[in-house]
Design a protein around this motif. Structure first.
Motif, PDB file in Angstrom:
ATOM      1  N   VAL A 197      43.561  43.418  37.213  1.00  0.00           N
ATOM      2  CA  VAL A 197      43.980  42.006  37.296  1.00  0.00           C
ATOM      3  C   VAL A 197      42.770  41.106  37.575  1.00  0.00           C
ATOM      4  CG1 VAL A 197      45.360  40.360  38.613  1.00  0.00           C
ATOM      5  CG2 VAL A 197      46.356  42.545  37.929  1.00  0.00           C
ATOM      6  N   LEU A 198      41.885  41.531  38.477  1.00  0.00           N
ATOM      7  CA  LEU A 198      40.663  40.752  38.734  1.00  0.00           C
ATOM      8  C   LEU A 198      39.811  40.653  37.470  1.00  0.00           C
ATOM      9  CD1 LEU A 198      39.601  42.064  42.260  1.00  0.00           C
ATOM     10  CD2 LEU A 198      40.484  39.789  41.696  1.00  0.00           C
ATOM     11  N   GLY A 199      39.777  41.724  36.688  1.00  0.00           N
ATOM     12  CA  GLY A 199      39.032  41.704  35.429  1.00  0.00           C
ATOM     13  C   GLY A 199      39.609  40.694  34.453  1.00  0.00           C
ATOM     14  N   ILE A 200      40.923  40.640  34.352  1.00  0.00           N
ATOM     15  CA  ILE A 200      41.572  39.662  33.467  1.00  0.00           C
ATOM     16  C   ILE A 200      41.259  38.248  33.931  1.00  0.00           C
ATOM     17  CG2 ILE A 200      43.815  38.731  32.753  1.00  0.00           C
ATOM     18  CD1 ILE A 200      44.869  41.649  32.848  1.00  0.00           C
ATOM     19  N   MET A 201      41.378  38.015  35.242  1.00  0.00           N
ATOM     20  CA  MET A 201      41.121  36.671  35.771  1.00  0.00           C
ATOM     21  C   MET A 201      39.660  36.258  35.567  1.00  0.00           C
ATOM     22  SD  MET A 201      43.451  37.102  39.219  1.00  0.00           S
ATOM     23  CE  MET A 201      42.575  35.861  40.114  1.00  0.00           C
ATOM     24  N   THR A 202      38.745  37.165  35.830  1.00  0.00           N
ATOM     25  CA  THR A 202      37.323  36.862  35.669  1.00  0.00           C
ATOM     26  C   THR A 202      36.985  36.633  34.199  1.00  0.00           C
ATOM     27  OG1 THR A 202      36.819  38.210  37.606  1.00  0.00           O
ATOM     28  CG2 THR A 202      34.977  37.677  36.156  1.00  0.00           C
ATOM     29  N   ASP A 203      37.525  37.475  33.326  1.00  0.00           N
ATOM     30  CA  ASP A 203      37.269  37.326  31.896  1.00  0.00           C
ATOM     31  C   ASP A 203      37.760  35.980  31.388  1.00  0.00           C
ATOM     32  OD1 ASP A 203      36.635  38.131  29.149  1.00  0.00           O
ATOM     33  OD2 ASP A 203      38.810  38.276  28.923  1.00  0.00           O
ATOM     34  N   LYS A 204      38.953  35.596  31.760  1.00  0.00           N
ATOM     35  CA  LYS A 204      39.503  34.318  31.283  1.00  0.00           C
ATOM     36  C   LYS A 204      38.710  33.149  31.850  1.00  0.00           C
ATOM     37  CE  LYS A 204      42.217  31.848  28.915  1.00  0.00           C
ATOM     38  NZ  LYS A 204      42.020  31.788  27.474  1.00  0.00           N
ATOM     39  N   SER A 205      38.355  33.212  33.129  1.00  0.00           N
ATOM     40  CA  SER A 205      37.547  32.139  33.739  1.00  0.00           C
ATOM     41  C   SER A 205      36.195  32.025  33.048  1.00  0.00           C
ATOM     42  CB  SER A 205      37.332  32.416  35.228  1.00  0.00           C
ATOM     43  OG  SER A 205      38.546  32.503  35.900  1.00  0.00           O
ATOM     44  N   ALA A 206      35.555  33.167  32.805  1.00  0.00           N
ATOM     45  CA  ALA A 206      34.253  33.172  32.135  1.00  0.00           C
ATOM     46  C   ALA A 206      34.379  32.649  30.710  1.00  0.00           C
ATOM     47  CB  ALA A 206      33.662  34.584  32.129  1.00  0.00           C
ATOM     48  N   ASP A 207      35.441  33.029  30.023  1.00  0.00           N
ATOM     49  CA  ASP A 207      35.663  32.566  28.654  1.00  0.00           C
ATOM     50  C   ASP A 207      35.792  31.048  28.610  1.00  0.00           C
ATOM     51  OD1 ASP A 207      36.147  32.964  25.841  1.00  0.00           O
ATOM     52  OD2 ASP A 207      38.250  32.530  26.246  1.00  0.00           O
ATOM     53  N   ILE A 208      36.587  30.490  29.503  1.00  0.00           N
ATOM     54  CA  ILE A 208      36.761  29.032  29.554  1.00  0.00           C
ATOM     55  C   ILE A 208      35.427  28.354  29.853  1.00  0.00           C
ATOM     56  CG2 ILE A 208      37.797  27.155  30.893  1.00  0.00           C
ATOM     57  CD1 ILE A 208      40.282  29.027  31.211  1.00  0.00           C
TER      58      ILE A 208
ATOM     59  N   LYS B   5      31.954  39.675  25.715  1.00  0.00           N
ATOM     60  CA  LYS B   5      32.980  39.578  26.754  1.00  0.00           C
ATOM     61  C   LYS B   5      32.440  40.137  28.075  1.00  0.00           C
ATOM     62  CE  LYS B   5      37.347  40.752  25.935  1.00  0.00           C
ATOM     63  NZ  LYS B   5      38.327  39.799  26.408  1.00  0.00           N
ATOM     64  N   ILE B   6      31.772  41.288  28.004  1.00  0.00           N
ATOM     65  CA  ILE B   6      31.227  41.909  29.209  1.00  0.00           C
ATOM     66  C   ILE B   6      30.097  41.054  29.785  1.00  0.00           C
ATOM     67  CG2 ILE B   6      29.963  43.931  30.056  1.00  0.00           C
ATOM     68  CD1 ILE B   6      31.769  45.601  28.129  1.00  0.00           C
ATOM     69  N   LEU B   7      29.243  40.506  28.935  1.00  0.00           N
ATOM     70  CA  LEU B   7      28.170  39.626  29.423  1.00  0.00           C
ATOM     71  C   LEU B   7      28.740  38.394  30.121  1.00  0.00           C
ATOM     72  CD1 LEU B   7      25.613  39.772  26.480  1.00  0.00           C
ATOM     73  CD2 LEU B   7      25.243  40.583  28.822  1.00  0.00           C
ATOM     74  N   ARG B   8      29.764  37.787  29.529  1.00  0.00           N
ATOM     75  CA  ARG B   8      30.408  36.618  30.165  1.00  0.00           C
ATOM     76  C   ARG B   8      30.948  36.983  31.535  1.00  0.00           C
ATOM     77  NH1 ARG B   8      33.497  35.665  25.161  1.00  0.00           N
ATOM     78  NH2 ARG B   8      35.174  36.694  26.271  1.00  0.00           N
ATOM     79  N   GLY B   9      31.686  38.077  31.596  1.00  0.00           N
ATOM     80  CA  GLY B   9      32.284  38.491  32.861  1.00  0.00           C
ATOM     81  C   GLY B   9      31.250  38.805  33.922  1.00  0.00           C
ATOM     82  N   TRP B  10      30.186  39.499  33.505  1.00  0.00           N
ATOM     83  CA  TRP B  10      29.163  39.856  34.492  1.00  0.00           C
ATOM     84  C   TRP B  10      28.285  38.683  34.893  1.00  0.00           C
ATOM     85  CZ3 TRP B  10      28.299  43.396  38.041  1.00  0.00           C
ATOM     86  CH2 TRP B  10      29.184  44.460  38.069  1.00  0.00           C
ATOM     87  N   THR B  11      28.240  37.644  34.097  1.00  0.00           N
ATOM     88  CA  THR B  11      27.558  36.429  34.552  1.00  0.00           C
ATOM     89  C   THR B  11      28.269  35.905  35.786  1.00  0.00           C
ATOM     90  OG1 THR B  11      26.834  35.856  32.322  1.00  0.00           O
ATOM     91  CG2 THR B  11      26.920  34.067  33.925  1.00  0.00           C
ATOM     92  N   ILE B  12      29.592  35.800  35.699  1.00  0.00           N
ATOM     93  CA  ILE B  12      30.386  35.338  36.837  1.00  0.00           C
ATOM     94  C   ILE B  12      30.241  36.323  37.999  1.00  0.00           C
ATOM     95  CG2 ILE B  12      32.733  34.819  37.639  1.00  0.00           C
ATOM     96  CD1 ILE B  12      31.632  32.793  35.565  1.00  0.00           C
TER      97      ILE B  12
END
Length: 184
Positions: free
Chosen positions: A53-64, A111-118
């Protein structure tokens, strides 16, 4: 994209999110550190669900965030031009299996780069807070250096993402140009 690959991406992002959030919580509530060290194997499954769930939230936040503030792929294009470009891209990718595989692979990496930036930003902040809360074993430079290193890693992720984003559009543009010259 296969479901297994998507789940793996989300878990990779979620693990980073869980790390910095746990570090932040332990910084605010030091008694949690003792509780976390005593957790048993039974807590693995619920923990994985939370990580997912944290991964989904982080991915969506990073995507936006990335789409709104960082992506320059569509600069200078109107909404109609963007829609037309995406439709042509999808058409070309549907007829070129190699390009489609490459495109999906790059999307996964981005997607992974976006998430790991956050995540690196979260880790930089939470590690600074954690190490500066009554840490007698370290001086001011330890948390500062760790935070700077993590912030630099976040910056590297952004730069890599930008390069991949631009490169992906360039490849698609070349394929679109080739498809125009091949059609009568």
């Amino acid at each position: 994209m296969k479901t297994t690959e998507l789940i793996a991406e989300i878990l990779v992002i979620g693990i980073g999110a869980a790390l910095w959030m746990v570090l932040l919580w332990v910084s605010m509530y030091p008694q949690l550190e003792d509780i976390l060290t005593e957790l048993s194997v039974i807590t693995v499954l619920p923990s994985m669900a939370i990580v997912y769930v944290l991964g989904i939230m982080t991915d969506k936040s990073a995507d936006i965030f990335f789409r709104r503030y960082i992506s320059s792929k569509y600069d200078g294009m109107s909404t109609e031009e963007i829609t037309e470009w995406k439709n042509r891209r999808d058409q070309v990718l549907s007829h070129n299996e190699y390009a489609q595989t490459l495109h999906l692979s790059n999307q996964s990496r981005m997607k992974i780069l976006r998430g790991w930036t956050i995540n690196f930003i979260g880790l930089a902040i939470s590690s600074f807070i954690y190490f500066t809360r009554d840490c007698e074993a370290c001086d001011f430079y330890t948390p500062t250096n760790a935070s700077i290193l993590l912030a630099v890693l976040a910056g590297i992720c952004v730069l890599l993402w930008l390069r991949m984003d631009k490169g992906q559009k360039e490849v698609i543009d070349r394929l679109l140009l080739m498809s125009k010259t091949e059609s009568p």
